[in-house]
Design a protein around this motif. Structure first.
Motif, PDB file in Angstrom:
ATOM      1  N   THR A 135       6.089  -9.817   2.742  1.00  0.00           N
ATOM      2  CA  THR A 135       5.733  -9.823   1.326  1.00  0.00           C
ATOM      3  C   THR A 135       6.955  -9.744   0.429  1.00  0.00           C
ATOM      4  O   THR A 135       7.004 -10.393  -0.633  1.00  0.00           O
ATOM      5  CB  THR A 135       4.791  -8.646   1.015  1.00  0.00           C
ATOM      6  N   THR A 178      12.320 -13.299   1.673  1.00  0.00           N
ATOM      7  CA  THR A 178      12.169 -14.759   1.656  1.00  0.00           C
ATOM      8  C   THR A 178      12.621 -15.346   2.980  1.00  0.00           C
ATOM      9  O   THR A 178      13.320 -14.698   3.768  1.00  0.00           O
ATOM     10  CB  THR A 178      12.998 -15.371   0.509  1.00  0.00           C
ATOM     11  N   HIS A 235      -1.317 -15.278  -2.981  1.00  0.00           N
ATOM     12  CA  HIS A 235      -1.496 -13.848  -2.708  1.00  0.00           C
ATOM     13  C   HIS A 235      -0.581 -13.463  -1.541  1.00  0.00           C
ATOM     14  O   HIS A 235      -0.906 -13.706  -0.383  1.00  0.00           O
ATOM     15  CB  HIS A 235      -2.956 -13.544  -2.374  1.00  0.00           C
ATOM     16  N   ASP A 236       0.542 -12.862  -1.864  1.00  0.00           N
ATOM     17  CA  ASP A 236       1.564 -12.613  -0.856  1.00  0.00           C
ATOM     18  C   ASP A 236       1.091 -11.697   0.266  1.00  0.00           C
ATOM     19  O   ASP A 236       1.331 -11.965   1.446  1.00  0.00           O
ATOM     20  CB  ASP A 236       2.816 -12.017  -1.516  1.00  0.00           C
TER      21      ASP A 236
END
Length: 378
Positions: free
Chosen positions: A184, A187, A244-245
């Motif tokens: 979440t 990256t 929605h991470d």
């Protein structure tokens, strides 16, 4: 050791040294081949600098997406399965100090080799570069290349070995939460994040080794189709998690687990055919040379293509058939080159230090394990 503790560990006991179910080696082999193929697609075929036929580009985009759910979950889970008994016995009884040291030793050796390679091959756009002494020092503790997997094995064995008294559900649950949190808040270009994010799959191999072995024993075509249907259904849920991470991270974890089940079943069924079995074993028993060498061969391919090969690539990738076959052919060539180098290293007597820690160092760590063993574990 109490009877309860003995019963708890019984399902994860490993086979005698030198004896291993063939599907395990084959799963490792095909997983590392999938890693190579994914990197060929990601680093080269997805953006070769020339037009690519639409059918080929679309096909390999889908293949890469599937490989993302398979390659590292399977490779990590099988790696955990192989050392399950020792890790769950803890540092002292399991002799884990030497195993942690061996993996970190290999990480350092190949990090230095990468640094030397990229000091010679100075093309700035190459993926996963190691640039200079400061970068080497940083990556000793924060991996930034595909070598993160070798680094991670040392970390995983150390952490799970230290937690050997903890309940399996607590460790797996904690690592699942860690995976979601990491996915979440990081990256994809933060390579180090793969270490905490994917640790849960290594733990699945350690704590679920008995389950995976029983799954393999019961493999059948109907069961494989059922597992594939479930994995496809989990993947389809991705349309509801866009944007929605946290939900996406949870789904990614579920998808990796589902495809792990599919992969085990498919490999077990596939190795019943001798050509597939022999190829899987050949790859699975040489995973280290393939894994550590393939980024260097791909880097050389990128440099060669950029300097002299654009016309050829344009002709090949501009055709539908060429675009479809190119990544698979290149991936196969890269794997063959890695195996050739691995064979050459063994023949000239450089297996140590390139692919194994010197024996006297290993013996020193083994003696350290023996000295710290509790009396009832000796």
């Amino acid at each position: 050791m109490t009877d309860a503790r003995a019963r708890e560990r019984a399902p994860v006991a490993v086979a005698p040294r030198g004896v291993r179910l063939e599907w395990i080696d084959a799963a490792r082999g095909y997983s590392v081949a999938a890693v190579v193929l994914a990197h060929v697609v990601l680093w080269h075929a997805a953006d070769p600098g020339v037009p690519v036929a639409d059918v080929g580009a679309s096909l390999w985009d889908r293949v890469y997406s599937v490989l993302g759910s398979v390659r590292m979950p399977v490779l990590l889970a099988v790696s955990g399965l192989v050392v399950a008994g020792r890790v769950r016995a803890g540092f002292r009884a399991g002799g884990l100090t030497v195993r942690v040291a061996r993996n970190y030793y290999l990480y350092v050796v190949w990090l230095l080799i990468y640094a030397v390679f990229y000091a010679v091959v100075r093309e700035p756009g190459l993926p996963h570069r190691v640039d200079g002494p400061l970068d080497v020092l940083r990556q000793l503790v924060v991996p930034g290349t595909t070598l993160w997997y070798v680094f991670a094995l040392a970390v995983y064995i150390a952490v799970l070995g230290a937690l050997y008294r903890a309940p399996a559900w607590a460790v797996l649950g904690g690592l699942a939460v860690l995976s979601v949190v990491t996915a979440t808040f990081t990256t994809s270009d933060q390579v180090w994040s793969k270490v905490p994010e994917l640790a849960v799959f290594f733990a699945i191999g350690v704590y679920g080794s008995g389950v995976l072995r029983r799954l393999a024993e019961r493999a059948s075509v109907p069961l494989a189709f059922a597992a594939a249907f479930v994995a496809a259904g989990v993947t389809a849920l991705g349309r509801f998690t866009a944007g929605h991470d946290v939900a996406g991270a949870v789904l990614s974890l579920a998808r990796g687990t589902a495809f792990l089940v599919v992969a085990v079943l498919v490999v077990v069924l596939a190795v019943r055919w001798n050509p597939v079995r022999r190829l899987g074993l050949a790859l699975g028993r040489q995973t280290l040379p393939i894994y550590v060498l393939h980024p260097l061969w791909i880097a050389l391919l990128i440099v060669a293509a950029g300097s002299v090969g654009h016309d050829v690539e344009a002709a090949v990738l501009g055709s539908t058939l060429g675009a479809i076959l190119y990544p698979a052919v290149v991936g196969s060539v890269v794997v063959a080159l890695c195996l050739a180098v691995g064979t050459g290293v063994r023949r000239v007597g450089l297996q140590v230090p390139l692919f194994a820690m010197p024996a006297r160092w290993s013996q020193a760590f083994e003696r350290a394990d023996a000295r710290t063993a509790e009396p009832h574990e000796r």
